[in-house]
Write a protein that holds these residues in place. Structure first.
Motif, short mmCIF file in Angstrom:
data_model
loop_
_atom_site.label_atom_id
_atom_site.label_comp_id
_atom_site.label_asym_id
_atom_site.label_seq_id
_atom_site.Cartn_x
_atom_site.Cartn_y
_atom_site.Cartn_z
N UNK A 36 0.84 -1.20 0.00
CA UNK A 36 0.00 0.00 0.00
C UNK A 36 0.87 1.25 0.00
N UNK A 37 0.28 2.36 -0.43
CA UNK A 37 0.99 3.64 -0.41
C UNK A 37 1.34 4.03 1.03
N UNK A 38 0.44 3.75 1.95
CA UNK A 38 0.70 4.06 3.36
C UNK A 38 1.88 3.27 3.89
N UNK A 39 2.02 2.02 3.44
CA UNK A 39 3.14 1.19 3.89
C UNK A 39 4.47 1.82 3.49
N UNK A 40 4.51 2.37 2.30
CA UNK A 40 5.76 3.01 1.85
C UNK A 40 6.09 4.22 2.71
N UNK A 41 5.07 4.97 3.13
CA UNK A 41 5.30 6.12 4.01
C UNK A 41 5.79 5.69 5.38
N UNK A 42 5.12 4.69 5.95
CA UNK A 42 5.52 4.19 7.27
C UNK A 42 6.94 3.66 7.23
N UNK A 43 7.26 2.95 6.18
CA UNK A 43 8.58 2.34 6.05
C UNK A 43 9.69 3.41 6.09
N UNK A 44 9.44 4.55 5.49
CA UNK A 44 10.44 5.64 5.49
C UNK A 44 10.73 6.13 6.91
N UNK A 45 9.71 6.08 7.78
CA UNK A 45 9.86 6.60 9.13
C UNK A 45 10.43 5.60 10.12
N UNK A 46 10.05 4.33 9.99
CA UNK A 46 10.46 3.39 11.02
C UNK A 46 11.49 2.37 10.56
N UNK A 47 11.69 2.26 9.28
CA UNK A 47 12.65 1.27 8.76
C UNK A 47 13.36 1.85 7.55
N UNK A 48 14.00 2.97 7.76
CA UNK A 48 14.64 3.67 6.64
C UNK A 48 15.71 2.84 5.94
N UNK A 49 16.20 1.80 6.64
CA UNK A 49 17.21 0.94 6.02
C UNK A 49 16.58 -0.01 4.99
N UNK A 50 15.25 -0.15 5.03
CA UNK A 50 14.53 -0.99 4.07
C UNK A 50 13.96 -0.08 3.00
N UNK A 51 14.17 -0.44 1.74
CA UNK A 51 13.59 0.34 0.64
C UNK A 51 12.53 -0.51 -0.06
N UNK A 52 11.70 0.15 -0.84
CA UNK A 52 10.71 -0.60 -1.62
C UNK A 52 11.43 -1.54 -2.59
N UNK A 53 12.60 -1.14 -3.04
CA UNK A 53 13.37 -2.00 -3.95
C UNK A 53 13.83 -3.28 -3.23
N UNK A 54 14.18 -3.17 -1.95
CA UNK A 54 14.55 -4.35 -1.17
C UNK A 54 13.40 -5.35 -1.15
N UNK A 55 12.20 -4.85 -0.90
CA UNK A 55 11.02 -5.72 -0.87
C UNK A 55 10.77 -6.33 -2.25
N UNK A 56 10.82 -5.48 -3.27
CA UNK A 56 10.55 -5.96 -4.63
C UNK A 56 11.57 -6.98 -5.10
N UNK A 57 12.82 -6.85 -4.67
CA UNK A 57 13.86 -7.80 -5.06
C UNK A 57 13.59 -9.19 -4.49
N UNK A 58 12.87 -9.27 -3.41
CA UNK A 58 12.57 -10.56 -2.78
C UNK A 58 11.33 -11.24 -3.34
N UNK A 59 10.48 -10.48 -4.01
CA UNK A 59 9.24 -11.03 -4.55
C UNK A 59 9.45 -11.51 -5.98
N UNK A 60 8.67 -12.51 -6.35
CA UNK A 60 8.72 -12.98 -7.73
C UNK A 60 7.96 -12.05 -8.66
N UNK A 61 6.79 -11.59 -8.20
CA UNK A 61 5.96 -10.71 -9.02
C UNK A 61 5.46 -9.58 -8.12
#
Length: 185
Positions: A36-61
């Protein structure tokens, strides 16, 4: 090959979604990710070491949250089910009412209508009556509410061990069998 949908919503705890993808990457299972868009916002605040690219690299699709025409929006697309971790109260509420506003909640709705496994790792506390009623409704519809509560009998030494154990317990509900500390009595 088995397929599973992993949803990450805007609640605190993006690390749970990341851990689920890391664990599933080691299995013979195809992962479909929707964030979700909200997840990306939350991630920036509490887990700045994790990027959306990190998540996407682990998923197949990866499915964009606005793509309601994605494969996971249809019951004819067969999966073992869907894990939403973390699951926000907004996401829970949309699923409980069937009034879905994104691919994340539409996919969960499809999983329920097809009588597949839906596990929601709800991240909120304290809970008011509306939250509890939404949890009851989803449970009555066949979903499983599984807040990520630490199992202290494993005597975890790090936050990662707590997150890992909670996610493995959630994946147990899909029939996966991972090596982890289990209660011995």
């Amino acid at each position: 090959m088995d397929k599973i949908i992993v949803g990450i919503s805007g609640a605190s705890g993006t690390q749970y979604g990341l851990k689920a993808l890391e664990i599933l990457k080691q299995c013979d299972v195809e992962t479909h990710l929707v964030i979700s868009k909200s997840a990306l916002q939350v991630m920036k605040h509490e887990a700045s070491q994790i990027t959306s690219q990190d998540l996407e690299n682990l998923a197949d699709i990866i499915h964009p949250v606005g793509n309601i025409g994605a494969t996971i929006a249809s019951g004819s697309f067969k999966t073992k089910g869907m894990l939403i971790t973390p699951c926000s109260i907004k996401t829970l509420s949309e699923i409980a009412t069937g009034v879905t506003s994104s691919l994340l909640t539409r996919a969960a709705d499809v999983v329920l209508k097809e009588r597949r496994r839906l596990v929601l790792m709800v991240r909120e506390t304290p809970l008011h009556l509306g939250h509890l009623r939404s949890m009851t409704t989803v449970t009555e519809m066949g979903g499983i509410i599984m807040p990520p509560v630490p199992s202290l009998y494993t005597q975890p030494k790090t936050v990662d061990e707590i997150v890992h154990h909670s996610v493995v317990r959630a994946l147990d509900l899909f029939g996966f069998d991972f090596d982890m500390p289990r209660w011995q009595g």
